[in-house]
Design an enzyme around this catalytic site. Structure first.
Site, PDB file in Angstrom:
ATOM      1  N   GLU A 198      -9.928   7.861   4.830  1.00  0.00           N
ATOM      2  CA  GLU A 198      -8.841   7.217   5.582  1.00  0.00           C
ATOM      3  C   GLU A 198      -8.605   7.881   6.946  1.00  0.00           C
ATOM      4  O   GLU A 198      -9.540   8.303   7.603  1.00  0.00           O
ATOM      5  CB  GLU A 198      -7.582   7.196   4.727  1.00  0.00           C
ATOM      6  CG  GLU A 198      -7.821   6.499   3.374  1.00  0.00           C
ATOM      7  CD  GLU A 198      -6.541   6.178   2.671  1.00  0.00           C
ATOM      8  OE1 GLU A 198      -5.758   5.389   3.196  1.00  0.00           O
ATOM      9  OE2 GLU A 198      -6.318   6.712   1.568  1.00  0.00           O
ATOM     10  N   ASP A 257       0.848  -1.187   0.000  1.00  0.00           N
ATOM     11  CA  ASP A 257       0.000   0.000   0.000  1.00  0.00           C
ATOM     12  C   ASP A 257       0.892   1.249   0.000  1.00  0.00           C
ATOM     13  O   ASP A 257       2.102   1.164   0.225  1.00  0.00           O
ATOM     14  CB  ASP A 257      -0.914  -0.042   1.243  1.00  0.00           C
ATOM     15  CG  ASP A 257      -2.122   0.877   1.085  1.00  0.00           C
ATOM     16  OD1 ASP A 257      -2.188   1.626   0.101  1.00  0.00           O
ATOM     17  OD2 ASP A 257      -3.009   0.837   1.967  1.00  0.00           O
TER      18      ASP A 257
HETATM   19  C1  BGC Z   1      -5.151   3.190   0.735  1.00  0.00           C
HETATM   20  C2  BGC Z   1      -5.539   2.138  -0.264  1.00  0.00           C
HETATM   21  C3  BGC Z   1      -5.543   2.703  -1.650  1.00  0.00           C
HETATM   22  C4  BGC Z   1      -4.213   3.330  -1.949  1.00  0.00           C
HETATM   23  C5  BGC Z   1      -4.123   3.936  -3.335  1.00  0.00           C
HETATM   24  C6  BGC Z   1      -3.921   3.919   0.330  1.00  0.00           C
HETATM   25  O1  BGC Z   1      -3.698   4.994   1.167  1.00  0.00           O
HETATM   26  O2  BGC Z   1      -4.972   2.599   1.995  1.00  0.00           O
HETATM   27  O3  BGC Z   1      -6.784   1.609   0.078  1.00  0.00           O
HETATM   28  O4  BGC Z   1      -5.864   1.707  -2.566  1.00  0.00           O
HETATM   29  O5  BGC Z   1      -3.951   4.336  -1.008  1.00  0.00           O
HETATM   30  O6  BGC Z   1      -4.856   5.090  -3.458  1.00  0.00           O
HETATM   31  C1  BGC Z   2      -3.581   9.773  -2.423  1.00  0.00           C
HETATM   32  C2  BGC Z   2      -4.395   8.578  -2.069  1.00  0.00           C
HETATM   33  C3  BGC Z   2      -3.714   7.835  -1.010  1.00  0.00           C
HETATM   34  C4  BGC Z   2      -3.353   8.740   0.141  1.00  0.00           C
HETATM   35  C5  BGC Z   2      -2.609   8.006   1.204  1.00  0.00           C
HETATM   36  C6  BGC Z   2      -3.264  10.594  -1.220  1.00  0.00           C
HETATM   37  O1  BGC Z   2      -2.462  11.672  -1.534  1.00  0.00           O
HETATM   38  O2  BGC Z   2      -4.247  10.540  -3.354  1.00  0.00           O
HETATM   39  O3  BGC Z   2      -4.596   7.762  -3.171  1.00  0.00           O
HETATM   40  O4  BGC Z   2      -4.533   6.819  -0.586  1.00  0.00           O
HETATM   41  O5  BGC Z   2      -2.615   9.839  -0.267  1.00  0.00           O
HETATM   42  O6  BGC Z   2      -2.094   8.837   2.184  1.00  0.00           O
END
Ligand code: BGC
Ligand code: BGC
Length: 617
Positions: free
Chosen positions: A534, A337
């Protein structure tokens, strides 16, 4: 007697001959060395050897088995090219298309909200095509795997159908519905040339304070198992020879049990936290959905960034290699990830080495790919990562690329984009919305509402707000607050659409209406969480905002009956207020089709949704 001079000439000749032989020998050695060395040259494209120019190479022959094709391709690859296949790069780190070619990058992703300047379907397709053509101009022309978080529809794309977030699908408990939603999403993705979805989410959410709760099907292992498998099958739909779109089972494993207050990141509370379970509990609660996903055809698994009893999942070889790959027989690839492989140890090098050795096959760097490539080279040269581990990872990735049909698919036709946001898909989304509505309270016969009431007053922050309906991961990573950038129907509009002509529907977000107290037949307040994603959505006490509570109070005074519709990614704390309200509906994050809510409010369909997580009342 032979004169001296002749002897001298003879030995001279001998000497010249020996020197000549030595030079030829050295030259031959040099050529052999150069030829073998070119396989490891960095970057590889400088030497256009036979491996790049062979006509109709076996790996492009669709009549051969996937294994034969992979074998042929692997034989032709340099170490540098193999490393490139292990890289998954955020598309915004590519400043010039030639970087894809030069570094032989294997996979790209759009992080949350990362699209072309214009978010139209056509612009998306053209963007992805341009990346693909850069990849196809490398020596071996290996297509990119392009991934995206299409976790509730292809929701970064303007005009896409935005389906309910997983928590709402969890409330439907309906596998057939979930399968159809996943398949429609896959079609919208494929129309933009994208064949890799970072879905389904198989986390079993145990703490509603977690900002990722709505990405899950809820807290019940059996429901997550059932709907996760349905989602996976709907996405991949491998009845034909190739997957429609490759699905990703994530996040391996146990993230739903991260303990509040243990987050590594100081901005978060739960996300990136520690899972305090013993192995038995971890398996019972969290492994089951992955097991099922694998028997249902999962070929990509994303390892999460949680720690399990202090050790990061990304570098846990017991979890990734012993359990996932060996015990469950997972034959696809493990992708890390966002930044996952860099958070294990103090140095990036050590972090990377332990993650790859633990079983990570593809690395979501997501940005610093040059650093990743050179650390991998170094680790291979030092013997810290073995050539066998490299080959195993690349073989897994290439096998999945073949199974996804990437080498064989014809170019995507531009006309295909018309499927994005099509009427059929919107009808399906509306069905999903209505099947996910949960009736929490219905007294005083407030529901079903009559379509021929004289006066309805509508208020609340989410009544006329597509961004709140859609939640995070829509247009932007953190979602948007408002109606720009999403095509759909708000709850307010849906109410106006469904009532008879003579019904007066008045709207004020704060509940300020200049009507007599008690004069409206019904007051509907649509309250909602501001979008989040998130860790930024971790919240000690998810609750209704002061403004929405104020609006509810005002509307109650003006109406005969009061209905509260809650648009949220998780249960909100309403214990103190619910007695004052006649009806309460949990609408989750329904997405673009607000009419699915009015379908049940006005009695055209009955409520069918059941709570996917406990709602403390
Ligand atoms: C998330 C994932 C996601 C990835 C790509 C991560 O922060 O935990 O679920 O697929 O970013 O965007
Ligand atoms: C991205 C996401 C990712 C996230 C994780 C963002 O900047 O756009 O895809 O999941 O960072 O911290």
């Amino acid at each position: 007697m032979v004169p001296d001079i002749f002897l001298n000439i003879k030995s001279h000749k001998k000497a010249i001959f020996s020197v000549f032989c030595a030079v030829v020998f050295i030259l031959i050695l040099g050529i052999i060395f150069l030829l073998s060395g070119s396989k490891n040259a960095t970057p590889s494209n400088g030497v256009l050897s036979e491996r790049c120019t062979q006509e109709n190479p076996p790996y492009l022959n669709q009549n051969l088995s996937v294994q034969e094709r992979v074998n042929d391709l692997m034989d032709k690859m340099t170490e540098w090219e193999k490393i490139g296949q292990m890289a998954l790069i955020e598309k915004n780190s590519i400043h010039d298309l030639s970087e894809i070619t030069k570094y032989n990058l294997g996979a790209l992703l759009s992080g949350g909200g990362a699209g072309p300047k214009q978010e139209t379907p056509l612009a998306w397709l053209q963007m992805v095509n341009s990346f693909q053509s850069a990849a196809k101009s490398t020596c071996l022309k290996i297509p990119l795997l392009y991934g995206i978080d299409a976790i509730h529809g292809h929701a970064n794309v303007l005009g896409a159908t935005v389906f309910p977030h997983a928590i709402g699908l969890g409330a439907s408990h309906d596998a057939d519905l979930v399968k159809r939603v996943a398949s429609a999403t896959a079609q919208e993705m494929a129309a933009t040339g994208i064949y890799w979805s970072f879905s389904p989410n198989l986390d079993v959410a145990q703490d509603i304070r977690w900002g990722k709760t709505y990405e899950t099907f809820g807290s019940d292992t059996a429901n997550v198992e059932k709907l996760g498998a349905a989602y996976l099958q709907g996405t991949q739909n491998s009845l034909e020879s190739y997957f429609n779109v490759l699905a990703t089972a994530k996040h391996f494993i146990g993230g739903g049990s991260m303990e509040y207050g243990t987050a590594r990141n100081i901005n978060f509370k739960v996300e990136e936290g520690n899972i305090p379970l013993d192995e038995k509990a971890l398996r019972q609660m969290h492994l089951v959905p992955f097991q099922k996903a694998i028997t249902s055809g999962a070929q990509a698994v994303m390892v999460g960034t949680a720690t399990w009893n202090g050790k990061m999942n990304t570098s846990n070889s017991y979890l990734l290699t012993d359990i996932l790959k060996k015990e469950l027989g997972f034959s696809g690839f493990v992708v890390s990830d966002w930044y996952g492989v860099y958070e294990v140890a103090a140095s990036r090098y050590d972090s990377l080495v332990s993650s790859i050795n633990a079983g990570v096959d593809m690395v979501m760097t997501p940005f610093e790919y040059k650093d990743f490539m050179s650390n991998m080279q170094k680790a291979l040269a030092n013997g810290d990562i073995s050539k066998e581990r490299l080959d195993d990872a690349v073989r897994r990735i290439l096998t999945v690329k073949f199974k996804t049909g990437l080498f064989d698919r014809p170019a995507v036709e531009e006309e295909g984009v018309s499927i994005i946001g099509s009427n059929d898909h919107r009808r399906l989304a509306r069905e999903a919305v209505r099947k996910s509505q949960v009736l929490l309270k219905n007294e005083n016969s407030v529901l079903p509402l009559s379509k021929s009431l004289n006066k309805i007053i509508v208020a609340g922050s989410a009544a006329d707000n597509l961004g709140r309906q859609a939640g995070g991961w829509t247009t932007e990573w953190q979602g948007i607050d408002g109606n720009q950038g999403i095509v759909g129907t708000t709850v307010l509009q849906a109410i106006k659409n469904i009532v008879f002509e003579n019904t007066d529907v008045a709207y004020n977000i704060s509940g300020d209406f200049s009507v007599e107290n008690g004069s409206a037949d019904v007051g509907i307040v649509v309250v909602g969480e501001k979008p989040y994603a998130e860790g930024w959505g971790d919240d000690a006490n998810p609750s209704i905002t002061a403004e929405d509570l104020e609006a509810i109070k005002k509307v109650k005074t003006k109406s005969k009956k009061l209905l509260v519709v809650i648009i949220s990614g998780r249960p909100l704390d309403i214990k103190k207020y619910i007695n004052e309200w006649d009806g309460v509906v949990a609408a989750w994050l329904p997405g673009s089709e607000g009419e699915g809510i009015t379908d049940v409010l006005f009695g055209d369909y009955r409520f069918r949704g059941q709570l996917p997580v406990e709602w403390p009342l």
